[in-house]
Design an enzyme around this catalytic site. Structure first.
Site, PDB file in Angstrom:
ATOM      1  N   ARG B  58     107.767 157.730 -21.029  1.00  0.00           N
ATOM      2  CA  ARG B  58     107.838 156.868 -19.853  1.00  0.00           C
ATOM      3  C   ARG B  58     108.865 155.750 -19.992  1.00  0.00           C
ATOM      4  NH1 ARG B  58     102.381 155.388 -18.184  1.00  0.00           N
ATOM      5  NH2 ARG B  58     101.945 157.522 -18.798  1.00  0.00           N
ATOM      6  N   THR B  59     108.951 155.150 -21.154  1.00  0.00           N
ATOM      7  CA  THR B  59     109.925 154.070 -21.307  1.00  0.00           C
ATOM      8  C   THR B  59     111.346 154.614 -21.160  1.00  0.00           C
ATOM      9  OG1 THR B  59     108.419 152.900 -22.759  1.00  0.00           O
ATOM     10  CG2 THR B  59     110.711 152.211 -22.813  1.00  0.00           C
ATOM     11  N   LYS B  86     115.799 159.249 -43.262  1.00  0.00           N
ATOM     12  CA  LYS B  86     116.088 160.668 -43.215  1.00  0.00           C
ATOM     13  C   LYS B  86     117.549 160.822 -42.805  1.00  0.00           C
ATOM     14  CE  LYS B  86     114.097 163.071 -39.970  1.00  0.00           C
ATOM     15  NZ  LYS B  86     113.030 163.672 -39.180  1.00  0.00           N
ATOM     16  N   ARG B 108     114.846 152.430 -29.079  1.00  0.00           N
ATOM     17  CA  ARG B 108     113.433 152.487 -29.479  1.00  0.00           C
ATOM     18  C   ARG B 108     113.402 152.942 -30.927  1.00  0.00           C
ATOM     19  NH1 ARG B 108     108.165 154.003 -27.442  1.00  0.00           N
ATOM     20  NH2 ARG B 108     108.630 152.414 -25.895  1.00  0.00           N
ATOM     21  N   HIS B 136     108.297 144.571 -27.519  1.00  0.00           N
ATOM     22  CA  HIS B 136     108.639 145.511 -26.464  1.00  0.00           C
ATOM     23  C   HIS B 136     108.919 144.636 -25.237  1.00  0.00           C
ATOM     24  CE1 HIS B 136     109.030 148.903 -24.016  1.00  0.00           C
ATOM     25  NE2 HIS B 136     107.881 149.513 -24.193  1.00  0.00           N
TER      26      HIS B 136
END
Lengths: 186, 306, 428
Positions: B58-59, B86, B108, B136
């Site tokens: 959604r974001t 990674k 994000r 956020h």
């Protein structure tokens, strides 16, 4: 600081000009029924309200009135301006099939009107868009012409036109200012 | 007055004027979302990279919609799960993307501070779309916007965040933003989910819902991370729902109309019951819509900061 | 080699001296200490007016990284950094690869150290408590001790299992070696990257509570009482464990402790910019903890200043805070930070500072004390206690530059070191 060169329209002239513009608009459109009045923020919005009020008085009708914030459509938004304030467009009616009278205070380069036309067309498909301005000072940079002009004022490019309105400035007047003086040695 | 920073990394320390400017500009963009053509041109020619190192639907959709509605060119990726430690380092990823002449980065990441780090190594504007348990900011801004829209004001309101405060970036940004705007903020949850010393941020701490409900105007209900806490931070989902779940019955007992918000995605009948989530005092879908306008405002204000 | 150290302030707690005098050194041995020494014009004369001449400093907590992590540091670069920081000896921690849990690793390190700087910096290996530092089986502590291990620790990790810790105390006691503990409850700090507290709450970073250190120190002290073992708390960071050690000492238990310059200088507030050079284990704590450490240093609860020098390569630290490895380099800022934070603030005299850097570590490790006396080997640390300088990690001799003190203005800097007939004068 700019200094005053001449008063183009004084308080009395201001009212008469608005009355004349209102009459011309009604006459050219053969009546007020299809009209919608849209002013360009900030002073175009107040002019629109005055002209609409005048038409409503004479014709005994309620006109749809809106205001346009063309900030998002400016061609100098990125890079040149420092954080232009976006106050929002406020048109709470459908402009489709209307004869939209777009109103601004001063017609100069034509770039503001170009932006306004782009935005209006995205809001709907009006029958016509007609342009009314209080002052046309020349120096167009785009092929744009006003349908209704309060006063044509020949100016040099460096001069500026200041429109004062009671709603924000406490008086009604159109002033021609001299070009900005270069910094004088003190 | 332009925003004070080239980036939106968090609401901690963000001046009140900046929050006000974003909220006011968002009001203008709300109108754009009602137009037949919901697209305006201010970000034409700007390229925005949506770097989602952590899952989010959604974001990411909300940002992407906001970007497209502003006519920006949009590109993005979403790493599956956490990409911590990674392969390519965050620095290399960021600098590679910047080398493609990206103007803005929406990011994000599962690590707190990751967007702050990226903002130090690249030139583009960086917008934090959630960093670990830290902040956020756009979620909190849209929450605050939604509250202001509903009540027409922010002063004299009492807002309570319910749930796992310790691990919630939404809670942190809400606390920072609401406190800056002068709102009374409380939190309510099990002691195991509320950081010690939280009261030093000017927040009232409650452990029992029935103690805070009588004075509260808005409940902002946080998502319980089912995979996280159960068994360690609280005994079971069932017990959590019984003691901290927002149910119609519990709200009606107060005899007051308490507004309910939730940043989503909802665990129905865990932290909030279905009849409350879908009920008349729920602003949950309003939050989603306002989120696009708020993000448009943030993108616009950063892009035109020049 | 013939050197006259002229007009320095000799501070030697071992021989109880604190006086301004000349020291004449011939062939690496102290020939004469006197205010009136005449030397032939051929010998080197070094003017030490205003400088302190002390027994060689030893940093008993250093990660030299070799074998296994030579891209971070080697025995050669680590020893060079030590000399540059004013140390003539270091103890190296066993979290190498392979770990120091076998006498062959000790022999390797000793060999490398001997050839490194011609013996300027003595390297004393510390052996692992458990095999592979895995916390499961005891390492061959007797063999390690015989090969030269001066203490045992699983540093980097705690010895977590209480049963293993008990047996380690018992076993090490037979060889009169201390167990050095990285005191930290692993369950309570799992995933943590900074001190648990208001700052961590605001930053949303997972916390490591102070109590996780305290509970382990408390447990270990109980074991010391029970086993009569010798216990040394590494990089003590909390007010709570400082108090526990204070009480243990009052009971007469064989308990000692060390603090690092970064723990008595910085608070967790330094983490706010997400600078990964503020990430270390144990983490930077609160103002109250810093104050407690300073008091502990002042009243003797904390015996030793050690750096926990933990080099990491540039790229390893150029990552997300949560991903970055723990640790900072410390050898080359130790004297500056200690003088600035402790001597300048009158918590310690220069005499006490020398005890914490030279005398107490050797006492704890049962190493022969270094004396500045006629006929002794010249093992000296010379530093300027009032010189002001600013920290520039790029100039460090250490292979790694991961320091949070970039740009700090410090008072007190090393001037030179001398040991085993080798001399190193601080260049800058």
């Amino acid at each position: 600081m700019r200094e005053l060169k001449a008063t183009i329209i004084d308080e009395g002239g201001f009212g008469r000009t608005i009355t004349r513009l209102a009459h011309e608009i009604v006459e050219k459109n053969k009546g007020p029924e299809s009209l919608a009045i849209v002013g360009i923020k900030t002073r175009g919005e107040f002019l629109a309200k005055r002209i609409a009020k005048k038409i409503e008085e004479v014709e005994d009708i309620m006109l749809p009135i809106g205001s346009l914030d063309i900030t998002l459509y400016r061609d100098d938004l990125i890079g040149k301006l420092d954080q232009p304030e976006f106050k929002g467009t406020d048109i709470l009616f459908d402009i489709t099939d209307k004869n939209v009278i777009l109103i601004d205070d001063v017609l100069f380069t034509g770039r503001t009107i170009r932006a306004a036309l782009d935005e209006l067309i995205e809001l709907g498909r009006p029958e016509t868009i007609q342009l009314a301005v209080l002052v046309d000072r020349g120096h167009r940079q785009l092929p744009i012409k006003a349908d209704y002009v309060g006063k044509n004022v020949p100016t040099s490019p460096g001069e500026s036109i200041r429109v004062h309105m009671k709603e924000v400035d406490g008086e009604d007047a159109v002033l021609l200012m001299y070009p900005e003086k270069p910094e004088e040695a003190r | 007055m332009p925003l004070h920073s080239n980036h939106l990394l968090g609401l901690d320390g963000m001046p009140k004027d900046d929050i006000q400017l974003i909220l006011d500009t968002a009001v203008s963009f709300r109108e754009v979302l009602e137009r037949p053509i919901k697209k305006v041109p201010p970000l034409q020619g700007k390229t925005i990279a949506n770097m989602f190192f952590e899952n989010s639907t959604r974001t990411r959709f909300s940002f992407e919609l906001a970007e497209r509605r502003l006519s920006a060119d949009v590109l993005g990726f979403q790493a599956s799960g956490s990409s911590l430690a990674k392969g390519e380092t965050l620095k290399d990823t960021a600098r590679n993307i910047e080398a493609m002449k990206v103007d803005m980065v929406v990011m994000r990441h599962s690590a707190a501070g990751a967007p702050h780090y990226v903002s130090q190594v690249i030139e583009a504007n960086v917008i934090n779309a959630g960093d670990g348990g830290h902040e956020h900011p756009t979620q909190a801004l849209l929450d605050i916007y939604t509250i202001r829209e509903k009540f027409g004001r922010l002063h004299d309101l009492h807002i309570c965040l319910v749930g796992d405060i310790s691990n919630s970036r939404v809670a942190r940004s809400n606390i920072f933003g609401l406190k800056t705007m002068g709102v009374k903020v409380s939190v309510c949850g099990p002691a195991t989910m509320i950081p010690r010393e939280l009261d030093k941020l000017g927040v009232d701490v409650y452990h029992h819902l029935d103690e805070v409900l009588p004075t509260v105007d808005v409940l902002n209900v946080l998502r319980i991370q089912l995979e996280r806490g159960a068994g360690r931070l609280f005994p079971s989902i069932r017990e959590y729902h019984n003691y901290y779940g927002i149910t119609k019955q519990r709200l009606e007992k107060t005899g007051r109309a308490i507004t309910v918000m939730h940043p989503g995605p909802i665990n129905r009948d865990v932290e909030i019951s279905a009849d409350v989530a879908d009920g008349e005092h729920s602003l949950i879908l309003q939050q989603v819509l306002n989120g696009v306008a708020v993000r448009m405002a943030v993108l616009y204000l950063l892009a035109t900061r020049n | 080699m013939e050197i006259l150290l002229k007009g320095g302030r000799l501070v030697d707690p071992v021989s109880g001296r604190d006086e301004t005098t000349d020291i004449h050194i011939i062939g690496g041995k102290i020939e004469k200490i006197s205010t009136r020494i005449s030397v032939p014009s051929s010998s080197q004369v070094v003017d030490l007016k205003g400088k302190v001449v002390a027994p060689g400093f030893i940093d008993m907590h250093v990660h030299l990284r070799e074998p296994g992590f030579e891209y971070k540091e080697t025995i050669l670069t680590g020893c060079t950094a030590a000399a540059s920081g004013g140390f003539t000896a270091v103890c190296c921690m066993p979290n190498t690869n392979p770990a120091i849990d076998d006498e062959s690793v000790i022999k390797f390190i000793q060999h490398r150290a001997r050839v490194a700087l011609g013996g300027l910096v003595d390297v004393y290996p510390i052996g692992a408590v458990t095999a592979g530092r895995k916390g499961e089986h005891l390492a061959p502590m007797a063999e390690l001790a015989d090969a030269g291990a001066v203490a045992f620790t699983d540093d980097g990790d705690p010895v977590h299992d209480t049963e293993i810790m008990r047996r380690a105390f018992e076993y090490a006691s037979m060889y009169d070696k201390p167990i050095i503990q990285h005191a930290q409850d692993k369950q309570m700090t799992k995933g943590g990257v900074m001190n648990e507290g208001l700052t961590a709450t605001e930053l949303g970073l997972p916390g490591m509570p102070a109590i996780a250190e305290d509970v382990v120190v408390a447990r270990d002290i109980s074991l010391v009482e029970f086993t009569k073992g010798q216990y040394h708390v590494a990089h003590m960071s909390t007010a709570g464990s400082t108090e526990l050690v204070r009480q243990a000492k009052m009971k007469g238990l064989r308990v000692t402790s060390e603090a690092t310059p970064h723990h008595f200088t910085l608070t967790d507030d330094a983490v706010r910019r997400f600078d990964t050079n503020t990430k270390m284990n144990p983490p930077l704590r609160t103002k109250d903890d810093v104050e407690a450490l300073r008091q502990g240093l002042k009243d003797g609860t904390i015996d030793v200043i050690a750096t926990d020098h933990a080099p990491h390569s540039f790229d390893e630290k150029q990552v997300e805070y949560q991903v970055a490895p723990f640790g900072i380099v410390g050898l080359e800022t130790a004297i500056g930070l200690s003088v600035t934070q402790l001597v300048q603030k009158r918590l310690l005299s220069l005499y006490q500072l020398v005890e914490k850097f030279a005398v107490n570590p050797r006492r704890i490790l049962h190493l022969p004390q270094v004396r500045i006396a006629e006929g002794e080997t010249a093992n000296l640390t010379i530093f300027d206690p009032v010189a002001e300088w600013s920290v520039s990690p790029q100039k460090f001799m250490s292979k790694s530059k991961n320091s949070p003190f970039d740009g700090y203005r410090l008072i007190g800097r090393p001037f030179g070191v001398m040991n085993n007939s080798q001399v190193f004068w601080f260049a800058l």
